[in-house]
Scaffold this motif. Structure first.
Motif, PDB file in Angstrom:
ATOM      1  N   ASP A  58       0.730  -1.361  -0.103  1.00 52.67           N
ATOM      2  CA  ASP A  58       0.101   0.100   0.084  1.00 52.67           C
ATOM      3  C   ASP A  58       0.860   1.253   0.084  1.00 52.67           C
ATOM      4  N   ARG A  59       2.007   1.351   0.649  1.00 46.23           N
ATOM      5  CA  ARG A  59       2.764   2.364   0.962  1.00 46.23           C
ATOM      6  C   ARG A  59       3.459   2.721  -0.496  1.00 46.23           C
ATOM      7  N   GLU A  60       4.093   1.408  -1.117  1.00 41.21           N
ATOM      8  CA  GLU A  60       4.634   1.516  -2.537  1.00 41.21           C
ATOM      9  C   GLU A  60       3.523   2.208  -3.546  1.00 41.21           C
ATOM     10  N   GLU A  61       2.331   1.684  -3.467  1.00 35.81           N
ATOM     11  CA  GLU A  61       1.325   2.312  -4.398  1.00 35.81           C
ATOM     12  C   GLU A  61       1.007   3.522  -4.223  1.00 35.81           C
ATOM     13  N   THR A  62       0.736   4.096  -2.927  1.00 31.61           N
ATOM     14  CA  THR A  62       0.538   5.398  -2.489  1.00 31.61           C
ATOM     15  C   THR A  62       1.645   6.247  -3.107  1.00 31.61           C
ATOM     16  N   ILE A  63       2.996   5.959  -3.005  1.00 33.68           N
ATOM     17  CA  ILE A  63       3.931   6.666  -3.518  1.00 33.68           C
ATOM     18  C   ILE A  63       4.056   6.695  -5.044  1.00 33.68           C
ATOM     19  N   LEU A  68       2.897   9.882 -10.107  1.00 31.73           N
ATOM     20  CA  LEU A  68       2.194  10.170 -11.339  1.00 31.73           C
ATOM     21  C   LEU A  68       1.362  11.501 -11.114  1.00 31.73           C
ATOM     22  N   LYS A  69       0.516  11.771 -10.044  1.00 33.56           N
ATOM     23  CA  LYS A  69      -0.017  12.866  -9.898  1.00 33.56           C
ATOM     24  C   LYS A  69       0.839  14.206 -10.052  1.00 33.56           C
TER      25      LYS A  69
END
Length: 74
Positions: A58-63, A68-69
């Motif tokens: 989850d942490r890697e996905e959030t990063i 990307l944003k």
């Protein structure tokens, strides 16, 4: 005819073998009980490990999403 010494030796040998067998059976029982009692600990460690891996993902996905944003690719 009836060999007392032979049967005495055979009886003592059988008693010794049965005593060894009893000791080994107690050791097997102890090892089995110890293994069964360790299962809840192993289960808790497995669940904790799964939760830890999920948090890292989850942490890697959030990063990645924040990157990307930030770069405007979303």
């Amino acid at each position: 005819m009836y060999d007392y010494n032979f049967y005495e030796q055979m009886d003592s040998l059988m008693v010794n073998l049965l005593a060894d067998l009893a000791i080994n059976m107690v050791r097997v029982l102890y090892a089995t009980v110890r293994y069964v009692l360790m299962q809840p600990i192993r289960l808790v460690e497995y669940i904790w490990y799964c939760i830890q891996i999920e948090r890292e993902c989850d942490r890697e996905e959030t990063i990645r999403f924040e990157n990307l944003k930030r770069t405007g690719h979303i």
